[in-house]
Write a protein that holds these residues in place. Sequence first.
Motif, PDB file in Angstrom:
ATOM      1  N   ASN A  15      60.618  41.784  29.219  1.00  0.00           N
ATOM      2  CA  ASN A  15      61.674  41.089  28.769  1.00  0.00           C
ATOM      3  C   ASN A  15      61.407  39.395  28.839  1.00  0.00           C
ATOM      4  O   ASN A  15      62.238  38.905  28.169  1.00  0.00           O
ATOM      5  CB  ASN A  15      62.825  41.159  29.847  1.00  0.00           C
ATOM      6  CG  ASN A  15      63.248  42.697  30.006  1.00  0.00           C
ATOM      7  OD1 ASN A  15      62.643  43.570  29.406  1.00  0.00           O
ATOM      8  ND2 ASN A  15      64.380  42.939  30.783  1.00  0.00           N
TER       9      ASN A  15
ATOM     10  N   THR B 197      58.988  38.496  25.036  1.00  0.00           N
ATOM     11  CA  THR B 197      59.719  37.649  24.194  1.00  0.00           C
ATOM     12  C   THR B 197      59.173  35.981  23.650  1.00  0.00           C
ATOM     13  O   THR B 197      59.366  35.662  22.657  1.00  0.00           O
ATOM     14  CB  THR B 197      61.024  37.415  25.089  1.00  0.00           C
ATOM     15  OG1 THR B 197      61.475  38.484  25.187  1.00  0.00           O
ATOM     16  CG2 THR B 197      62.065  36.216  24.145  1.00  0.00           C
TER      17      THR B 197
ATOM     18  N   PHE C  60      68.072  36.345  20.423  1.00  0.00           N
ATOM     19  CA  PHE C  60      67.573  37.374  21.702  1.00  0.00           C
ATOM     20  C   PHE C  60      68.951  37.782  22.056  1.00  0.00           C
ATOM     21  O   PHE C  60      69.833  37.389  22.067  1.00  0.00           O
ATOM     22  CB  PHE C  60      67.007  36.367  22.567  1.00  0.00           C
ATOM     23  CG  PHE C  60      66.739  36.814  23.754  1.00  0.00           C
ATOM     24  CD1 PHE C  60      65.541  37.646  23.997  1.00  0.00           C
ATOM     25  CD2 PHE C  60      67.376  36.559  24.974  1.00  0.00           C
ATOM     26  CE1 PHE C  60      65.375  38.513  25.273  1.00  0.00           C
ATOM     27  CE2 PHE C  60      67.271  37.198  26.268  1.00  0.00           C
ATOM     28  CZ  PHE C  60      66.337  37.983  26.402  1.00  0.00           C
TER      29      PHE C  60
ATOM     30  N   HIS D 230      65.485  40.604  18.331  1.00  0.00           N
ATOM     31  CA  HIS D 230      64.888  41.096  19.502  1.00  0.00           C
ATOM     32  C   HIS D 230      65.421  41.468  20.658  1.00  0.00           C
ATOM     33  O   HIS D 230      66.064  40.961  21.372  1.00  0.00           O
ATOM     34  CB  HIS D 230      63.889  39.818  20.045  1.00  0.00           C
ATOM     35  CG  HIS D 230      63.163  40.296  21.245  1.00  0.00           C
ATOM     36  ND1 HIS D 230      62.262  41.490  21.229  1.00  0.00           N
ATOM     37  CD2 HIS D 230      62.773  39.695  22.273  1.00  0.00           C
ATOM     38  CE1 HIS D 230      61.825  41.388  22.339  1.00  0.00           C
ATOM     39  NE2 HIS D 230      61.867  40.480  23.207  1.00  0.00           N
TER      40      HIS D 230
ATOM     41  N   SER E 289      70.522  32.982  22.066  1.00  0.00           N
ATOM     42  CA  SER E 289      70.517  34.024  22.866  1.00  0.00           C
ATOM     43  C   SER E 289      72.160  34.467  22.781  1.00  0.00           C
ATOM     44  O   SER E 289      72.807  33.772  23.203  1.00  0.00           O
ATOM     45  CB  SER E 289      70.293  33.770  24.379  1.00  0.00           C
ATOM     46  OG  SER E 289      70.639  34.685  25.017  1.00  0.00           O
TER      47      SER E 289
ATOM     48  N   LYS F 169      66.215  37.855  31.850  1.00  0.00           N
ATOM     49  CA  LYS F 169      66.936  37.788  30.548  1.00  0.00           C
ATOM     50  C   LYS F 169      67.265  36.214  30.793  1.00  0.00           C
ATOM     51  O   LYS F 169      67.333  35.496  29.596  1.00  0.00           O
ATOM     52  CB  LYS F 169      68.010  38.359  30.814  1.00  0.00           C
ATOM     53  CG  LYS F 169      68.055  39.952  30.464  1.00  0.00           C
ATOM     54  CD  LYS F 169      67.842  40.044  28.953  1.00  0.00           C
ATOM     55  CE  LYS F 169      67.773  41.662  28.739  1.00  0.00           C
ATOM     56  NZ  LYS F 169      67.630  41.850  27.105  1.00  0.00           N
TER      57      LYS F 169
ATOM     58  N   SER G 213      64.467  33.901  29.522  1.00  0.00           N
ATOM     59  CA  SER G 213      64.227  34.284  28.044  1.00  0.00           C
ATOM     60  C   SER G 213      65.501  33.526  27.170  1.00  0.00           C
ATOM     61  O   SER G 213      65.231  32.664  26.236  1.00  0.00           O
ATOM     62  CB  SER G 213      64.095  35.732  27.236  1.00  0.00           C
ATOM     63  OG  SER G 213      63.217  36.327  28.050  1.00  0.00           O
ATOM     64  N   SER G 214      66.639  33.325  27.776  1.00  0.00           N
ATOM     65  CA  SER G 214      67.732  32.849  27.018  1.00  0.00           C
ATOM     66  C   SER G 214      67.612  31.201  27.435  1.00  0.00           C
ATOM     67  O   SER G 214      67.626  30.570  26.496  1.00  0.00           O
ATOM     68  CB  SER G 214      69.083  33.209  27.950  1.00  0.00           C
ATOM     69  OG  SER G 214      69.465  34.397  27.531  1.00  0.00           O
TER      70      SER G 214
ATOM     71  N   HIS H 188      58.714  34.961  20.138  1.00  0.00           N
ATOM     72  CA  HIS H 188      59.286  33.701  19.634  1.00  0.00           C
ATOM     73  C   HIS H 188      58.268  32.683  19.054  1.00  0.00           C
ATOM     74  O   HIS H 188      58.436  32.118  18.065  1.00  0.00           O
ATOM     75  CB  HIS H 188      59.788  33.040  20.897  1.00  0.00           C
ATOM     76  CG  HIS H 188      60.632  31.771  20.624  1.00  0.00           C
ATOM     77  ND1 HIS H 188      60.143  30.605  21.291  1.00  0.00           N
ATOM     78  CD2 HIS H 188      61.925  31.651  20.193  1.00  0.00           C
ATOM     79  CE1 HIS H 188      61.198  29.650  20.579  1.00  0.00           C
ATOM     80  NE2 HIS H 188      62.117  30.405  20.159  1.00  0.00           N
TER      81      HIS H 188
ATOM     82  N   MET I 129      65.154  30.158  24.657  1.00  0.00           N
ATOM     83  CA  MET I 129      65.968  29.925  23.362  1.00  0.00           C
ATOM     84  C   MET I 129      66.442  28.487  23.265  1.00  0.00           C
ATOM     85  O   MET I 129      66.517  27.527  22.409  1.00  0.00           O
ATOM     86  CB  MET I 129      67.061  30.789  23.095  1.00  0.00           C
ATOM     87  CG  MET I 129      66.644  32.421  23.069  1.00  0.00           C
ATOM     88  SD  MET I 129      65.486  32.520  21.880  1.00  0.00           S
ATOM     89  CE  MET I 129      64.166  33.377  22.813  1.00  0.00           C
TER      90      MET I 129
END
Length: 320
Positions: free
Chosen positions: A102, A106, A123, A81, A172, A157, A160-161, A110, A164
Motif C-alpha cells: 500500500n 505506491t 490514489f 492506483h 488522493s 494509506k 501514500s496520501s 508514483h 500525493m
Amino acid sequence: QTRHACLVTGCAGFVGSHLTDSLLAMGYPVVGVDIRPRNEAHNLSGAFGNPLFHYLERDITHHEVLASASALCGDIRYIFHLAAVVMVAFSMEHPELTMATNYTATKALHEEAVQAGAKAFLFAGSAAEYGDDPRLPLKEEYATDATIHNSPYGRSKYLSSSLMQNSGVGCSLRFFNIFGPRQDPSSPYSGVVSKFITQAVDGKDLTIFGDGGQTRDFIYVSDVVQSYLIAAGIVPAPSTGVAAPLSGIYNVGTGNSISVRELADQVVANTGKGSNVLFATPRAGDIYHSRADVSRFNSCTGFQAVVPFAEGLDRTISWM
Ligand code: UD2
C-alpha cells in the motif's frame, strides 16, 4: 478526438472494475493490472470482450508496473492506483506486506508516473486515515501521524496520501464506505452492506456487532467512479465546466450517515424474506461514528454524490 490510455491497478476488484468499464465505455484504452489470474477476474467479464482493454496479471509490488503496462498500449497518461491490501484485519496480521503493497509500491509507481510525465495520478485513500477521530464531520486536515495508530492499513494509506500532498503531484481521494454491485460479500470482513444483503436474500439472520448505533457515510459505487473521472480531469468539474486533474487530498463521501441498525432494517424490509436482526459483541477496534466533510472536493469541483442511499441499496439488491 484521441483518447489517452489509462492504467487501472486493482482493475479486477470491486471499484476498479466499475472504473475500468466506465473508461472503456467513454472510449479510453485501458491497461488493467491485477494480481488475480485472468480466469478469476470475474468482474471483468465485460471488459475482456473490449478491444480497448489489455489485462496484465501482476503483483503491484513488482518493479516497473507502468513500463510494463505502457509496453501493451503505448503512452499512458492517466493512472488510477487502486491495487492494495484492503482488509484492516488482515493488515494487523501482515503489517510488512501491507506497507510494501500500500505504500512502497505506491511510491514506486508514483515515481515512474512523474518521470513519464503522466497527466494525472489518482490514489485510493481511505477514511481509515482518520483512525477513530471523534470530530465530525471529518476534515482532510484532521488526519495526522497521531491519528493512524489503529492499523497498518490506515497508516499505509495515510503515508501514500501524504506522498500525493507533499510531492505536489497526484491526488488522493479519501473514500468513506463504498457499496454497490460486485462488492465481495464472502469474507468475515466484507463490507456490511454486501454482507447484510447476501444474508437477507438467502433468508439468513443478520448480525449487528454492538448496539447498531454506529454510523457510516455510505457512498454508492457509481458516485465514486464519477469522483475519479472528475478528479482525473477526464470529465469536466460540474461547477466550472473545466476538465483538469486535481492534486492534493479530498474526502469522497456523501456527507450524510446512517446507523448500522437502520441499514439492517432497510435491507430486511427491502428483501422481504423476514430475516431476524441479532446483536453480538462489538468488533474489536471498531470506530463508532464516521462521516465525511465533503466541502473541499465540492468547492473545487462542484461534485456531489447523486445516488440516494435507498436507491443504491435497491440496485445492489437487484444485482445479487
Ligand atoms: C471501512 C472500510 C475499511 C476501512 C475503514 C476505515 C469497507 C468494507 N471497509 O470499515 O477498509 O477503510 O472503513 O474506517 O468499506 N458490521 C456489523 N455486522 C456485520 C458487518 C459489519 O454490525 O456483519 C458493522 C461493523 O462492526 C461496523 C459497520 O458495520 O461498525 C461497518 O463495517 P464495515 O466492515 O462495512 O466497514 P468499516 O467502517 O468497519
